[in-house]
Scaffold this motif. Structure first.
Motif, PDB file in Angstrom:
ATOM      1  N   LYS A  79     -16.710  37.821  14.144  1.00 50.19           N
ATOM      2  CA  LYS A  79     -17.897  38.510  13.834  1.00 50.19           C
ATOM      3  C   LYS A  79     -18.355  38.602  12.378  1.00 50.19           C
ATOM      4  N   TRP A  80     -17.934  37.484  11.566  1.00 49.81           N
ATOM      5  CA  TRP A  80     -18.464  37.453  10.059  1.00 49.81           C
ATOM      6  C   TRP A  80     -19.569  36.818  10.218  1.00 49.81           C
ATOM      7  N   LEU A  81     -20.457  36.902   9.352  1.00 54.12           N
ATOM      8  CA  LEU A  81     -21.768  36.016   9.010  1.00 54.12           C
ATOM      9  C   LEU A  81     -21.625  34.633   8.702  1.00 54.12           C
ATOM     10  N   ALA A  82     -22.171  33.771   9.052  1.00 59.23           N
ATOM     11  CA  ALA A  82     -21.652  32.277   8.681  1.00 59.23           C
ATOM     12  C   ALA A  82     -23.195  31.436   8.521  1.00 59.23           C
ATOM     13  N   GLY A  83     -22.925  30.462   7.359  1.00 57.25           N
ATOM     14  CA  GLY A  83     -24.349  29.507   7.370  1.00 57.25           C
ATOM     15  C   GLY A  83     -24.049  28.787   8.254  1.00 57.25           C
ATOM     16  N   GLY A  84     -24.907  27.567   7.977  1.00 54.36           N
ATOM     17  CA  GLY A  84     -24.872  26.384   8.667  1.00 54.36           C
ATOM     18  C   GLY A  84     -25.610  26.597  10.066  1.00 54.36           C
ATOM     19  N   PRO A  85     -26.003  25.468  11.028  1.00 55.77           N
ATOM     20  CA  PRO A  85     -26.683  25.533  12.194  1.00 55.77           C
ATOM     21  C   PRO A  85     -26.028  26.551  13.235  1.00 55.77           C
ATOM     22  N   LYS A  86     -26.780  27.049  14.089  1.00 65.46           N
ATOM     23  CA  LYS A  86     -26.093  27.852  15.102  1.00 65.46           C
ATOM     24  C   LYS A  86     -24.959  27.430  15.831  1.00 65.46           C
ATOM     25  N   ALA A  87     -25.326  26.149  16.248  1.00 65.49           N
ATOM     26  CA  ALA A  87     -24.524  25.412  17.297  1.00 65.49           C
ATOM     27  C   ALA A  87     -23.244  24.875  16.517  1.00 65.49           C
ATOM     28  N   SER A  88     -23.160  24.862  15.181  1.00 63.10           N
ATOM     29  CA  SER A  88     -22.011  24.495  14.450  1.00 63.10           C
ATOM     30  C   SER A  88     -21.703  25.222  12.941  1.00 63.10           C
ATOM     31  N   PRO A  89     -21.524  26.517  13.096  1.00 65.54           N
ATOM     32  CA  PRO A  89     -21.646  27.180  11.797  1.00 65.54           C
ATOM     33  C   PRO A  89     -20.514  26.964  11.128  1.00 65.54           C
ATOM     34  N   VAL A  90     -20.557  27.544   9.807  1.00 66.75           N
ATOM     35  CA  VAL A  90     -19.673  26.730   8.899  1.00 66.75           C
ATOM     36  C   VAL A  90     -18.656  27.976   8.734  1.00 66.75           C
ATOM     37  N   VAL A  91     -17.686  28.051   9.581  1.00 70.33           N
ATOM     38  CA  VAL A  91     -16.484  28.857   9.661  1.00 70.33           C
ATOM     39  C   VAL A  91     -15.081  28.001   9.687  1.00 70.33           C
ATOM     40  N   GLU A  92     -14.293  28.818   9.343  1.00 72.18           N
ATOM     41  CA  GLU A  92     -12.562  28.504   9.758  1.00 72.18           C
ATOM     42  C   GLU A  92     -12.476  26.882   8.977  1.00 72.18           C
TER      43      GLU A  92
END
Ligand code: SF4
Length: 263
Positions: A79-92
């Motif tokens: 549920k956290w907001l993340a940057g980067g492309p939608k298909a491959s967000p900058v998470v984890e």
């Protein structure tokens, strides 16, 4: 309003409603990946500069506690907001890798300057502004080759902001003719150029802050609904973003119509 800061100015000018929800209503904001990324990189740089002869710290030591702290507020990291492309967000793991990459680039960049101070407290007063301004400068120093005093601001995201942040720092520190740079640390971002701040007028900067302060004091809590809402920390707290079925959070926090002028 006992003081202002660039971040408050920026928050208010982007969307007065978001500023109201954060500063006046103290609403619980959405957790993000970009905040712990930025904080970890800043902390690592500060640590490395304070311990020049020690091995650089591990990114995990700085990043994981920040993530853990945010998980106390919202355990579901999806549920956290993340940057980067939608298909491959900058998470984890990608977020951790970004911390490592940004730190590596910061170390390379730092070879160009003699650092005077990190997180320098430039807080003070500006002419025409009725409250003090709080400001902390990421890096103050001197360019080794050009021999000019420089201000640096680290950016771990992809957007280079306008110059007003560094203009504010120059206005608060008129003792030097500064050149400033937003140092873009994320991989693939081009190197930015220096901005000449030698002609910055503290009066003009002070007037811009005062104009925003007066709108805050007049309780103008207008919603700038639009593109920025998808990255807004207050998107669940805002009635303007709620559509026909407001969240319980939005009903509880967004009292802009009672507290001021919501338009
Ligand atoms: S969701 Fe949009 S309109 Fe609402 S506070 Fe955030 S940016 Fe402003």
């Amino acid at each position: 309003m006992e003081y202002l800061s660039y971040s408050q100015y920026n928050s208010y000018t982007q969307c007065p409603r978001s500023w109201y929800l954060s500063k006046i209503r103290k609403a619980e904001e959405k957790q993000t990946w970009f905040l712990p990324i930025g904080s970890a990189v800043h902390d690592m740089i500060e640590w490395a500069l304070a311990h020049p002869h020690a091995n650089p710290p591990s990114a995990e030591e700085f990043f994981f506690p920040l993530v853990a702290k945010q998980r106390l507020v919202e355990p579901d990291t999806s549920k956290w907001l993340a940057g980067g492309p939608k298909a491959s967000p900058v998470v984890e793991g990608k977020a951790l890798q970004l911390v490592k990459d940004c730190f590596e680039r910061a170390l390379e960049e730092l070879e160009d300057i003699d650092v005077w101070e990190v997180e320098y407290d430039a807080s003070g007063r500006l002419p025409g502004l009725s409250v003090p301004l709080k400001a902390y400068v990421d890096i103050r120093g001197e360019h080794k080759k050009k021999k000019i005093p420089v201000i640096w601001d680290w950016k771990t995201g992809s957007t280079k902001p306008g110059n007003f942040q560094v203009e504010t720092y120059a206005a608060l520190m008129p003792e030097h003719k500064w050149q400033a740079r937003y140092v873009m640390l994320a991989p693939g971002k081009p190197k930015t150029r220096y901005v000449d701040l030698s002609e910055i007028s503290p009066e003009v900067v002070g007037m811009k802050y005062q104009a925003v302060l007066e709108q805050m004091q007049a309780k103008i809590y207008k919603a700038n609904a639009g593109f920025g809402c998808q990255f807004c920390f207050n998107q669940d707290n805002c009635l303007a973003n709620a559509g026909v079925l407001p969240t319980r959070q939005a009903i509880y926090y967004d009292r802009s119509a009672d507290d001021g002028y919501p338009y």
